[in-house]
Design a protein around this motif. Sequence first.
Motif, PDB file in Angstrom:
ATOM      1  N   TYR A  54       0.867  -1.177   0.000  1.00 22.41           N
ATOM      2  CA  TYR A  54       0.000   0.000   0.000  1.00 22.41           C
ATOM      3  C   TYR A  54       0.898   1.220   0.000  1.00 22.41           C
ATOM      4  O   TYR A  54       1.786   1.340   0.855  1.00 22.41           O
ATOM      5  N   VAL A  55       0.681   2.094  -0.979  1.00 25.01           N
ATOM      6  CA  VAL A  55       1.582   3.233  -1.162  1.00 25.01           C
ATOM      7  C   VAL A  55       0.776   4.530  -1.081  1.00 25.01           C
ATOM      8  O   VAL A  55      -0.153   4.749  -1.860  1.00 25.01           O
ATOM      9  N   GLY A  56       1.129   5.379  -0.111  1.00 20.75           N
ATOM     10  CA  GLY A  56       0.382   6.596   0.153  1.00 20.75           C
ATOM     11  C   GLY A  56       1.030   7.832  -0.442  1.00 20.75           C
ATOM     12  O   GLY A  56       2.253   8.018  -0.346  1.00 20.75           O
ATOM     13  N   HIS A  57       0.207   8.674  -1.056  1.00 15.88           N
ATOM     14  CA  HIS A  57       0.666   9.964  -1.580  1.00 15.88           C
ATOM     15  C   HIS A  57      -0.565  10.822  -1.850  1.00 15.88           C
ATOM     16  O   HIS A  57      -1.634  10.309  -2.191  1.00 15.88           O
ATOM     17  N   CYS A  58      -0.430  12.109  -1.691  1.00 18.82           N
ATOM     18  CA  CYS A  58      -1.542  13.033  -1.958  1.00 18.82           C
ATOM     19  C   CYS A  58      -1.313  13.861  -3.215  1.00 18.82           C
ATOM     20  O   CYS A  58      -2.259  14.365  -3.805  1.00 18.82           O
ATOM     21  N   ALA A  86      -3.641  11.965   6.801  1.00 17.63           N
ATOM     22  CA  ALA A  86      -3.617  10.641   7.417  1.00 17.63           C
ATOM     23  C   ALA A  86      -3.257   9.550   6.425  1.00 17.63           C
ATOM     24  O   ALA A  86      -3.415   8.363   6.711  1.00 17.63           O
ATOM     25  N   THR A  87      -2.734   9.918   5.269  1.00 20.58           N
ATOM     26  CA  THR A  87      -2.459   8.952   4.206  1.00 20.58           C
ATOM     27  C   THR A  87      -1.461   7.882   4.636  1.00 20.58           C
ATOM     28  O   THR A  87      -1.674   6.691   4.400  1.00 20.58           O
ATOM     29  N   GLY A  88      -0.367   8.261   5.249  1.00 14.38           N
ATOM     30  CA  GLY A  88       0.639   7.286   5.648  1.00 14.38           C
ATOM     31  C   GLY A  88       0.111   6.285   6.647  1.00 14.38           C
ATOM     32  O   GLY A  88       0.322   5.062   6.514  1.00 14.38           O
ATOM     33  N   LEU A 357       2.948  14.747   3.403  1.00 13.06           N
ATOM     34  CA  LEU A 357       1.669  14.163   3.806  1.00 13.06           C
ATOM     35  C   LEU A 357       1.626  12.639   3.718  1.00 13.06           C
ATOM     36  O   LEU A 357       1.204  11.964   4.655  1.00 13.06           O
ATOM     37  N   GLY A 358       2.051  12.064   2.592  1.00  9.69           N
ATOM     38  CA  GLY A 358       1.971  10.628   2.420  1.00  9.69           C
ATOM     39  C   GLY A 358       2.901   9.841   3.322  1.00  9.69           C
ATOM     40  O   GLY A 358       2.690   8.662   3.570  1.00  9.69           O
ATOM     41  N   ALA A 359       3.949  10.489   3.812  1.00  6.20           N
ATOM     42  CA  ALA A 359       4.963   9.805   4.615  1.00  6.20           C
ATOM     43  C   ALA A 359       4.780   9.991   6.114  1.00  6.20           C
ATOM     44  O   ALA A 359       5.328   9.221   6.907  1.00  6.20           O
ATOM     45  N   GLY A 401      -6.158  13.568   9.414  1.00  4.14           N
ATOM     46  CA  GLY A 401      -6.314  14.391   8.226  1.00  4.14           C
ATOM     47  C   GLY A 401      -7.708  14.987   8.185  1.00  4.14           C
ATOM     48  O   GLY A 401      -8.692  14.312   8.499  1.00  4.14           O
ATOM     49  N   ILE A 402      -7.792  16.251   7.813  1.00  5.88           N
ATOM     50  CA  ILE A 402      -9.099  16.902   7.664  1.00  5.88           C
ATOM     51  C   ILE A 402      -9.795  16.318   6.451  1.00  5.88           C
ATOM     52  O   ILE A 402      -9.203  16.094   5.403  1.00  5.88           O
ATOM     53  N   GLY A 403     -11.081  16.046   6.613  1.00  9.71           N
ATOM     54  CA  GLY A 403     -11.834  15.562   5.471  1.00  9.71           C
ATOM     55  C   GLY A 403     -12.753  14.378   5.675  1.00  9.71           C
ATOM     56  O   GLY A 403     -13.699  14.230   4.953  1.00  9.71           O
ATOM     57  N   GLY A 404     -12.536  13.445   6.590  1.00 10.31           N
ATOM     58  CA  GLY A 404     -11.427  13.400   7.527  1.00 10.31           C
ATOM     59  C   GLY A 404     -11.124  11.959   7.882  1.00 10.31           C
ATOM     60  O   GLY A 404     -11.913  11.049   7.650  1.00 10.31           O
ATOM     61  N   ALA A 405     -10.014  11.765   8.544  1.00 13.36           N
ATOM     62  CA  ALA A 405      -9.617  10.436   9.000  1.00 13.36           C
ATOM     63  C   ALA A 405      -8.629  10.572  10.144  1.00 13.36           C
ATOM     64  O   ALA A 405      -7.823  11.501  10.170  1.00 13.36           O
ATOM     65  N   ALA A 406      -8.687   9.636  11.083  1.00  7.94           N
ATOM     66  CA  ALA A 406      -7.712   9.552  12.170  1.00  7.94           C
ATOM     67  C   ALA A 406      -7.247   8.114  12.281  1.00  7.94           C
ATOM     68  O   ALA A 406      -8.052   7.179  12.216  1.00  7.94           O
TER      69      ALA A 406
END
Length: 462
Positions: A54-58, A86-88, A357-359, A401-406
């Motif tokens: 799984y690879v996170g990036h915005c 909260a991507t990472g 953000l992604g990291a 992350g706003i939008g949102g996720a924790a």
Amino acid sequence: MALTKGRRTFIIGCGCTAFIKPRGQRTTEDMGLEAATKALLDAGITYDLIETAYVGHCYGDSTSGQAMYNLGMTGIPITNVNNNCATGGTALYQANNCVKMGLVECALALGFERMAPGSLGTHFPDRPSPVAPFYSKTQELEQVLKAGSNFGPGAPRMFANAGQEYFNKFGGDIVHLAKIAAKNHAHSVNNPYSQFRSGWTVQQVLDSPKINKQLTKFMCSPTSDGSACCIVASEEFVHAHKLENQAIEIVGMELETDDPASFESNSAMEVVGYSMTQRCADKVFAQAGFAPGKGRDEVGVVELHDCFAANELITYPALGLCAPDAAYKIVDNGDNTYGGKYVVNPSGGLEAKGHPLGATGLGMHFYITMQLREWAGPMQAPALFNIADKRGKYGMTHNIGIGGAAVVSLLRRPEFYKAGGTDGRSRLGYNHGCECRSVTLVDVEKVRSTKWSPYILGRARL
């Protein structure tokens, strides 16, 4: 409902790049290759043993995560993840669940970002932003806050308003935010991966340019370029590969999103995810076997999401580290730093370490893993293992992350942990927990798959 069933899971390898100013000096592919190579070397395995990633990036194109091709083209599922700041943490949550539920034995989570200087903005101005309702709500609520109408860019304005609401309800003031920021900047002096290592004092933080009524520049996280990677495996995998001397257990991990309170409670703190974090933390401690409200005294070190100093302040009670009215007292008593009850953000946090953000969420797990291995060098939190239980205290992460996720997690040494012998430090040739070095193509050759493309790897620029 919290995901409580499944197998035990462990972080067996992790790696990080330096977090740097966004000047276009490095590509996401090359930063990702560095972080993933370090993680594989740390774990002592090759990319052939990774069964899913799984690879996170915005701020990358849709298949940017296939940058994993630098390490091999093995046909495994590679899922690209975007969940704002909260991507990472989200990428790691998904990788962890794959191992936890028995879908795979070993999974990799990677995050990277190449950002633009300045405040965050949308890359799609031709359509409404998904965070627009959050911006609108926080501005509406300024009329009931003592400080009145605010100003400045959207993200710091939201968190500043949340801080102001906390001041109104419970006490504290801007000086407490300056103390939090100065604490984080002081911690970052010991972190060779950190974007800022100037160690700003409280007065220097207060004297830095105003961003809005409550926040100054040095109370805010910068935009950053960087990458981090974690590899998760099952207990059977840990024993098969003799990783008992470095495997750190993910005792609990949860991802939570907003409920109606974010908009219907007329609370600036709720707009930025106060109860979202609270619910997430409660589920994680329940996963770890604690009764409601219990377990926080067994935490020794925390990496939390201090995108702005105001968010660190309100996150103390949201995570249950103190009573709602005691966050500013934690600051005054020094219970957020070395010698206090908790060491919070020994890395320097987002404000000083940087915030690609992604990291970011994966970087938090890198730092907590190193703390629990006791590889953190000058960043090491003391007394994590000065208790009767040989597993020591818990490490905790919080990524929002706003939008949102924790995303919240609890990490701990397993009962079979036994330091010594050949470990990640031996394989890298240095202690990457407290020393930042780049990787070479020789390093990549040690961990790449047997199924690889010279054409693709030949494009890498380390």
